[in-house]
Write a protein that holds these residues in place. Structure first.
Motif, PDB file in Angstrom:
ATOM      1  N   THR A  35       6.253  10.907  -3.621  1.00 38.30           N
ATOM      2  CA  THR A  35       5.587  11.867  -4.499  1.00 38.30           C
ATOM      3  C   THR A  35       4.565  11.117  -5.340  1.00 38.30           C
ATOM      4  O   THR A  35       4.723   9.934  -5.615  1.00 38.30           O
ATOM      5  N   CYS A  36       3.508  11.821  -5.736  1.00 33.41           N
ATOM      6  CA  CYS A  36       2.483  11.214  -6.584  1.00 33.41           C
ATOM      7  C   CYS A  36       2.302  12.062  -7.836  1.00 33.41           C
ATOM      8  O   CYS A  36       2.212  13.290  -7.751  1.00 33.41           O
ATOM      9  N   ASP A  37       2.246  11.393  -8.979  1.00 34.89           N
ATOM     10  CA  ASP A  37       2.083  12.052 -10.272  1.00 34.89           C
ATOM     11  C   ASP A  37       0.667  11.766 -10.780  1.00 34.89           C
ATOM     12  O   ASP A  37       0.373  10.648 -11.204  1.00 34.89           O
ATOM     13  N   PRO A  38      -0.238  12.753 -10.712  1.00 35.22           N
ATOM     14  CA  PRO A  38      -1.623  12.539 -11.158  1.00 35.22           C
ATOM     15  C   PRO A  38      -1.676  12.165 -12.643  1.00 35.22           C
ATOM     16  O   PRO A  38      -0.987  12.759 -13.461  1.00 35.22           O
ATOM     17  N   ARG A  39      -2.484  11.157 -12.972  1.00 39.66           N
ATOM     18  CA  ARG A  39      -2.651  10.702 -14.359  1.00 39.66           C
ATOM     19  C   ARG A  39      -4.042  10.990 -14.897  1.00 39.66           C
ATOM     20  O   ARG A  39      -4.290  10.840 -16.065  1.00 39.66           O
ATOM     21  N   GLY A  40      -4.960  11.330 -14.024  1.00 43.78           N
ATOM     22  CA  GLY A  40      -6.342  11.587 -14.442  1.00 43.78           C
ATOM     23  C   GLY A  40      -7.266  11.463 -13.256  1.00 43.78           C
ATOM     24  O   GLY A  40      -6.822  11.462 -12.113  1.00 43.78           O
ATOM     25  N   THR A  41      -8.549  11.338 -13.553  1.00 40.18           N
ATOM     26  CA  THR A  41      -9.542  11.149 -12.500  1.00 40.18           C
ATOM     27  C   THR A  41     -10.446   9.988 -12.872  1.00 40.18           C
ATOM     28  O   THR A  41     -10.630   9.682 -14.059  1.00 40.18           O
ATOM     29  N   ASP A  42     -10.982   9.330 -11.853  1.00 46.07           N
ATOM     30  CA  ASP A  42     -11.909   8.234 -12.115  1.00 46.07           C
ATOM     31  C   ASP A  42     -13.326   8.797 -12.253  1.00 46.07           C
ATOM     32  O   ASP A  42     -13.531  10.014 -12.176  1.00 46.07           O
ATOM     33  N   ARG A  43     -14.298   7.920 -12.419  1.00 46.47           N
ATOM     34  CA  ARG A  43     -15.668   8.383 -12.654  1.00 46.47           C
ATOM     35  C   ARG A  43     -16.286   9.073 -11.441  1.00 46.47           C
ATOM     36  O   ARG A  43     -17.320   9.712 -11.547  1.00 46.47           O
ATOM     37  N   TYR A  44     -15.643   8.963 -10.273  1.00 47.62           N
ATOM     38  CA  TYR A  44     -16.138   9.628  -9.070  1.00 47.62           C
ATOM     39  C   TYR A  44     -15.389  10.936  -8.791  1.00 47.62           C
ATOM     40  O   TYR A  44     -15.583  11.561  -7.770  1.00 47.62           O
ATOM     41  N   GLY A  45     -14.478  11.307  -9.708  1.00 46.01           N
ATOM     42  CA  GLY A  45     -13.716  12.537  -9.545  1.00 46.01           C
ATOM     43  C   GLY A  45     -12.482  12.400  -8.674  1.00 46.01           C
ATOM     44  O   GLY A  45     -11.834  13.384  -8.347  1.00 46.01           O
ATOM     45  N   ARG A  46     -12.122  11.146  -8.296  1.00 43.14           N
ATOM     46  CA  ARG A  46     -10.922  10.938  -7.489  1.00 43.14           C
ATOM     47  C   ARG A  46      -9.696  10.921  -8.388  1.00 43.14           C
ATOM     48  O   ARG A  46      -9.762  10.480  -9.533  1.00 43.14           O
ATOM     49  N   VAL A  47      -8.572  11.366  -7.867  1.00 45.25           N
ATOM     50  CA  VAL A  47      -7.334  11.421  -8.635  1.00 45.25           C
ATOM     51  C   VAL A  47      -6.756  10.016  -8.787  1.00 45.25           C
ATOM     52  O   VAL A  47      -6.658   9.259  -7.813  1.00 45.25           O
ATOM     53  N   VAL A  48      -6.389   9.666 -10.007  1.00 45.37           N
ATOM     54  CA  VAL A  48      -5.671   8.422 -10.302  1.00 45.37           C
ATOM     55  C   VAL A  48      -4.223   8.839 -10.501  1.00 45.37           C
ATOM     56  O   VAL A  48      -3.930   9.696 -11.341  1.00 45.37           O
ATOM     57  N   ALA A  49      -3.308   8.276  -9.704  1.00 48.60           N
ATOM     58  CA  ALA A  49      -1.919   8.734  -9.735  1.00 48.60           C
ATOM     59  C   ALA A  49      -0.945   7.579  -9.618  1.00 48.60           C
ATOM     60  O   ALA A  49      -1.296   6.490  -9.147  1.00 48.60           O
ATOM     61  N   ILE A  50       0.288   7.834 -10.041  1.00 44.93           N
ATOM     62  CA  ILE A  50       1.391   6.911  -9.799  1.00 44.93           C
ATOM     63  C   ILE A  50       2.217   7.539  -8.689  1.00 44.93           C
ATOM     64  O   ILE A  50       2.687   8.668  -8.812  1.00 44.93           O
ATOM     65  N   CYS A  51       2.342   6.803  -7.584  1.00 48.86           N
ATOM     66  CA  CYS A  51       3.093   7.310  -6.444  1.00 48.86           C
ATOM     67  C   CYS A  51       4.439   6.601  -6.382  1.00 48.86           C
ATOM     68  O   CYS A  51       4.528   5.399  -6.635  1.00 48.86           O
ATOM     69  N   ARG A  52       5.465   7.366  -6.053  1.00 49.02           N
ATOM     70  CA  ARG A  52       6.825   6.830  -6.006  1.00 49.02           C
ATOM     71  C   ARG A  52       7.498   7.224  -4.698  1.00 49.02           C
ATOM     72  O   ARG A  52       7.279   8.307  -4.181  1.00 49.02           O
ATOM     73  N   ALA A  53       8.325   6.318  -4.197  1.00 51.61           N
ATOM     74  CA  ALA A  53       9.244   6.613  -3.099  1.00 51.61           C
ATOM     75  C   ALA A  53      10.598   6.651  -3.789  1.00 51.61           C
ATOM     76  O   ALA A  53      11.126   5.619  -4.195  1.00 51.61           O
ATOM     77  N   GLU A  54      11.075   7.872  -4.000  1.00 47.98           N
ATOM     78  CA  GLU A  54      12.244   8.107  -4.846  1.00 47.98           C
ATOM     79  C   GLU A  54      11.907   7.531  -6.224  1.00 47.98           C
ATOM     80  O   GLU A  54      10.927   7.939  -6.807  1.00 47.98           O
TER      81      GLU A  54
END
Length: 177
Positions: A35-54
């Motif tokens: 699962t990935c938890d979005p934290r924001g977006t970078d200057r290009y509009g891409r999602v910055v996220a923390i991804c976890r396996a469990e």
């Protein structure tokens, strides 16, 4: 910040593909839900996220394994994991590579190096690891006799580390005296 830099990105690209394959294989074998938890977006509009396996932070795992570098533009969250990978000379840290932002900057500048080859030591990492004339890897603690007159030569593979355990794990021994 520039890391141990090489003017040739080929090692980086091959290592990057190998790292991606290694990471994918490691997590497919375990068959864990990611699962990935979005934290924001970078200057290009891409999602910055923390991804976890469990419960495991995959971003930290990739950095710790030497498959990725800590991207400090948005946070210092993975700096310690990177220092560990560097000390253990994991994957990309086993050799030299151009830091991606420097490589892109140099490419845009027509192949001219945009910044000098230096390594900015992480804050709080005051143990100096040097290589003697005889090739011996030695680390100096801040209170040691020769600490102040010891200078790091990044191009020779010398560096600062945060912990004595990191220095020893990377094959360095304590200075005598």
């Amino acid at each position: 910040m520039t890391r141990r830099v090489s003017s040739k990105p080929r090692r980086s690209l091959a290592s990057s593909a190998r790292s991606r394959t290694t990471s994918q294989r490691a997590f497919k074998q375990r068959k864990r839900l990611v699962t990935c938890d979005p934290r924001g977006t970078d200057r290009y509009g891409r999602v910055v996220a923390i991804c976890r396996a469990e419960a495991e932070d995959l971003n930290a795992w990739m950095v710790r394994q030497g498959h990725a570098i800590a991207y400090r533009r948005y946070a210092e969250d993975y700096a310690n994991a990177e220092h560990t990978a560097l000390a253990l000379r994991q994957d990309i840290w086993a050799g030299t590579f151009p830091e991606p932002s420097e490589w892109r900057r140099e490419k845009r500048a027509g192949g001219k190096r945009a910044r000098p080859e230096t390594v900015t030591p992480p804050s709080g990492c005051n143990i100096k690891g040097i290589i003697s004339a005889g090739g011996e890897r030695i680390y100096h603690l801040p209170n040691s006799r020769d600490y102040e007159r010891t200078h790091i030569n990044d191009r020779a593979g010398e560096r600062r580390v945060c912990l004595e355990d990191e220095a020893r794990a990377a094959g360095w021994r304590a200075a005598r005296g």
